[in-house]
Design a protein around this motif. Structure first.
Motif, PDB file in Angstrom:
ATOM      1  N   ALA A  78       0.822  -1.212   0.000  1.00 48.94           N
ATOM      2  CA  ALA A  78       0.000   0.000   0.000  1.00 48.94           C
ATOM      3  C   ALA A  78       0.856   1.263   0.000  1.00 48.94           C
ATOM      4  O   ALA A  78       0.389   2.321  -0.408  1.00 48.94           O
ATOM      5  CB  ALA A  78      -0.925   0.003   1.205  1.00 48.94           C
ATOM      6  N   MET A  79       2.096   1.149   0.437  1.00 46.06           N
ATOM      7  CA  MET A  79       2.973   2.323   0.526  1.00 46.06           C
ATOM      8  C   MET A  79       3.637   2.676  -0.805  1.00 46.06           C
ATOM      9  O   MET A  79       4.004   3.814  -1.023  1.00 46.06           O
ATOM     10  CB  MET A  79       4.077   2.079   1.565  1.00 46.06           C
ATOM     11  N   VAL A  80       3.798   1.701  -1.688  1.00 53.48           N
ATOM     12  CA  VAL A  80       4.521   1.905  -2.945  1.00 53.48           C
ATOM     13  C   VAL A  80       3.583   2.496  -3.986  1.00 53.48           C
ATOM     14  O   VAL A  80       2.503   1.974  -4.238  1.00 53.48           O
ATOM     15  CB  VAL A  80       5.140   0.587  -3.449  1.00 53.48           C
ATOM     16  N   VAL A  81       4.020   3.611  -4.591  1.00 52.26           N
ATOM     17  CA  VAL A  81       3.220   4.286  -5.611  1.00 52.26           C
ATOM     18  C   VAL A  81       3.938   4.131  -6.955  1.00 52.26           C
ATOM     19  O   VAL A  81       4.997   4.704  -7.179  1.00 52.26           O
ATOM     20  CB  VAL A  81       3.050   5.789  -5.287  1.00 52.26           C
ATOM     21  N   LEU A  82       3.364   3.327  -7.828  1.00 53.19           N
ATOM     22  CA  LEU A  82       3.927   3.094  -9.153  1.00 53.19           C
ATOM     23  C   LEU A  82       2.898   3.598 -10.158  1.00 53.19           C
ATOM     24  O   LEU A  82       1.799   3.059 -10.253  1.00 53.19           O
ATOM     25  CB  LEU A  82       4.202   1.600  -9.337  1.00 53.19           C
ATOM     26  N   GLU A  83       3.245   4.670 -10.872  1.00 56.06           N
ATOM     27  CA  GLU A  83       2.289   5.292 -11.803  1.00 56.06           C
ATOM     28  C   GLU A  83       1.778   4.282 -12.828  1.00 56.06           C
ATOM     29  O   GLU A  83       0.604   4.262 -13.149  1.00 56.06           O
ATOM     30  CB  GLU A  83       2.935   6.478 -12.512  1.00 56.06           C
ATOM     31  N   ARG A  84       2.684   3.465 -13.345  1.00 52.51           N
ATOM     32  CA  ARG A  84       2.315   2.413 -14.296  1.00 52.51           C
ATOM     33  C   ARG A  84       3.371   1.313 -14.203  1.00 52.51           C
ATOM     34  O   ARG A  84       4.494   1.570 -13.778  1.00 52.51           O
ATOM     35  CB  ARG A  84       2.205   2.957 -15.715  1.00 52.51           C
ATOM     36  N   PRO A  85       3.035   0.088 -14.594  1.00 49.82           N
ATOM     37  CA  PRO A  85       4.019  -0.994 -14.507  1.00 49.82           C
ATOM     38  C   PRO A  85       5.257  -0.682 -15.358  1.00 49.82           C
ATOM     39  O   PRO A  85       5.174  -0.033 -16.400  1.00 49.82           O
ATOM     40  CB  PRO A  85       3.273  -2.207 -15.065  1.00 49.82           C
ATOM     41  N   ILE A  86       6.392  -1.145 -14.905  1.00 45.90           N
ATOM     42  CA  ILE A  86       7.657  -0.938 -15.631  1.00 45.90           C
ATOM     43  C   ILE A  86       7.780  -2.039 -16.669  1.00 45.90           C
ATOM     44  O   ILE A  86       7.733  -3.223 -16.331  1.00 45.90           O
ATOM     45  CB  ILE A  86       8.841  -0.962 -14.644  1.00 45.90           C
ATOM     46  N   LYS A  87       7.960  -1.656 -17.938  1.00 48.51           N
ATOM     47  CA  LYS A  87       7.992  -2.634 -19.023  1.00 48.51           C
ATOM     48  C   LYS A  87       9.265  -2.586 -19.854  1.00 48.51           C
ATOM     49  O   LYS A  87       9.340  -3.235 -20.883  1.00 48.51           O
ATOM     50  CB  LYS A  87       6.780  -2.428 -19.938  1.00 48.51           C
ATOM     51  N   THR A  88      10.263  -1.803 -19.419  1.00 43.80           N
ATOM     52  CA  THR A  88      11.530  -1.717 -20.151  1.00 43.80           C
ATOM     53  C   THR A  88      12.692  -1.826 -19.178  1.00 43.80           C
ATOM     54  O   THR A  88      12.531  -1.664 -17.972  1.00 43.80           O
ATOM     55  CB  THR A  88      11.649  -0.389 -20.914  1.00 43.80           C
ATOM     56  N   LEU A  89      13.880  -2.073 -19.729  1.00 42.25           N
ATOM     57  CA  LEU A  89      15.090  -2.076 -18.915  1.00 42.25           C
ATOM     58  C   LEU A  89      15.435  -0.651 -18.524  1.00 42.25           C
ATOM     59  O   LEU A  89      15.096   0.290 -19.228  1.00 42.25           O
ATOM     60  CB  LEU A  89      16.256  -2.681 -19.705  1.00 42.25           C
ATOM     61  N   GLY A  90      16.132  -0.484 -17.404  1.00 37.03           N
ATOM     62  CA  GLY A  90      16.566   0.849 -17.000  1.00 37.03           C
ATOM     63  C   GLY A  90      16.453   1.042 -15.500  1.00 37.03           C
ATOM     64  O   GLY A  90      16.108   0.122 -14.754  1.00 37.03           O
ATOM     65  N   VAL A  91      16.760   2.260 -15.066  1.00 36.82           N
ATOM     66  CA  VAL A  91      16.669   2.628 -13.658  1.00 36.82           C
ATOM     67  C   VAL A  91      15.485   3.574 -13.505  1.00 36.82           C
ATOM     68  O   VAL A  91      15.414   4.596 -14.188  1.00 36.82           O
ATOM     69  CB  VAL A  91      17.972   3.289 -13.164  1.00 36.82           C
ATOM     70  N   PHE A  92      14.555   3.234 -12.619  1.00 36.14           N
ATOM     71  CA  PHE A  92      13.331   4.001 -12.455  1.00 36.14           C
ATOM     72  C   PHE A  92      13.181   4.450 -11.006  1.00 36.14           C
ATOM     73  O   PHE A  92      13.462   3.682 -10.084  1.00 36.14           O
ATOM     74  CB  PHE A  92      12.105   3.162 -12.843  1.00 36.14           C
ATOM     75  N   ASP A  93      12.729   5.684 -10.805  1.00 29.64           N
ATOM     76  CA  ASP A  93      12.450   6.195  -9.465  1.00 29.64           C
ATOM     77  C   ASP A  93      11.031   5.814  -9.086  1.00 29.64           C
ATOM     78  O   ASP A  93      10.097   5.993  -9.875  1.00 29.64           O
ATOM     79  CB  ASP A  93      12.608   7.723  -9.407  1.00 29.64           C
ATOM     80  N   VAL A  94      10.883   5.277  -7.879  1.00 24.92           N
ATOM     81  CA  VAL A  94       9.578   4.841  -7.381  1.00 24.92           C
ATOM     82  C   VAL A  94       9.326   5.535  -6.042  1.00 24.92           C
ATOM     83  O   VAL A  94      10.182   5.518  -5.163  1.00 24.92           O
ATOM     84  CB  VAL A  94       9.546   3.309  -7.194  1.00 24.92           C
ATOM     85  N   ARG A  95       8.152   6.155  -5.913  1.00 26.47           N
ATOM     86  CA  ARG A  95       7.806   6.846  -4.667  1.00 26.47           C
ATOM     87  C   ARG A  95       7.227   5.858  -3.658  1.00 26.47           C
ATOM     88  O   ARG A  95       6.418   5.003  -4.010  1.00 26.47           O
ATOM     89  CB  ARG A  95       6.805   7.957  -4.943  1.00 26.47           C
ATOM     90  N   VAL A  96       7.664   5.997  -2.398  1.00 25.28           N
ATOM     91  CA  VAL A  96       7.156   5.173  -1.311  1.00 25.28           C
ATOM     92  C   VAL A  96       6.610   6.117  -0.250  1.00 25.28           C
ATOM     93  O   VAL A  96       7.341   6.926   0.310  1.00 25.28           O
ATOM     94  CB  VAL A  96       8.267   4.278  -0.715  1.00 25.28           C
ATOM     95  N   ASN A  97       5.297   6.034   0.016  1.00 27.19           N
ATOM     96  CA  ASN A  97       4.651   6.858   1.038  1.00 27.19           C
ATOM     97  C   ASN A  97       4.653   6.097   2.357  1.00 27.19           C
ATOM     98  O   ASN A  97       3.826   5.224   2.573  1.00 27.19           O
ATOM     99  CB  ASN A  97       3.214   7.204   0.640  1.00 27.19           C
TER     100      ASN A  97
END
Length: 195
Positions: free
Chosen positions: A113-132
């Motif tokens: 419930a704390m993890v906010v992912l705008e949309r699923p990650i579908k590619t390789l790379g480094v992504f910032d993910v917000r945790v409330n």
């Protein structure tokens, strides 16, 4: 429906605010999760009588969340996934995957419930993910999605592995073309000498 907020809700208000929300949102989310009370005279009296306790509890949870934020903020989790040569994943990385990786990294107090992912990650790379961690405390973690630990290390250094792969393939093709042309030139020279 008018409700009294028992905690800060993003885009709605803070503790004690009387706001109007859609009936379904109030009945299905806010009221069952004890985030709000129906706004009526009796509940207003109950809220005002318990306001100090509610605010003290909120402050204590916020303090705990701030302590946790010091350890979680900036953490990078590595997720190894299969992907095409163009960098598209066969599947996707979801909130559950990120939470499991955080638990493996020793941050077991982070829930889905704390993890906010705008949309699923579908590619390789480094992504910032917000945790409330609390309605007033949010941190950012990095999800490093790669095909292998070696690629994850390169991505951590800021290298785009897909661009690097295409550059290496182009360099190999160019070297092969130059070698072919040199071989052709030598063969032509030998034929001229023989004639």
């Amino acid at each position: 429906m008018q409700i009294i907020l028992l905690e800060r809700i993003e885009k709605l208000g803070g503790i004690g605010d009387v706001v109007t929300v859609k009936d379904g949102y109030a009945r299905n989310y806010l009221l069952p999760n004890k985030k709000a009370l129906r706004s009526n005279a009796a509940n207003l009296k109950v809220f005002e009588a318990n306001r100090a306790k509610i605010e003290a509890d909120n402050a204590a949870r916020r303090t705990d969340a701030e302590k946790l934020a010091e350890t979680v903020n900036g953490v990078q989790v590595v997720l190894i996934r299969q992907a095409s040569n163009a960098g598209q994943l066969y599947g996707s990385v979801s909130v559950r995957d990120i939470v499991e990786a955080l638990h493996e990294a020793g941050h077991s107090s982070v829930s889905k419930a704390m993890v906010v992912l705008e949309r699923p990650i579908k590619t390789l790379g480094v992504f910032d993910v917000r945790v409330n961690l609390h309605p007033e405390v949010a941190v950012t973690v990095s999800a490093n999605v790669a095909r292998s630990p070696d690629e994850a290390e390169l991505q951590k250094q800021g290298i785009n592995v897909i661009d690097q792969q295409f550059a290496e393939e182009a360099a190999e093709a160019e070297a092969a073309a130059e070698e072919f042309l040199e071989t052709q030139a030598e063969a032509t020279a030998e034929q001229d000498d023989a004639a």
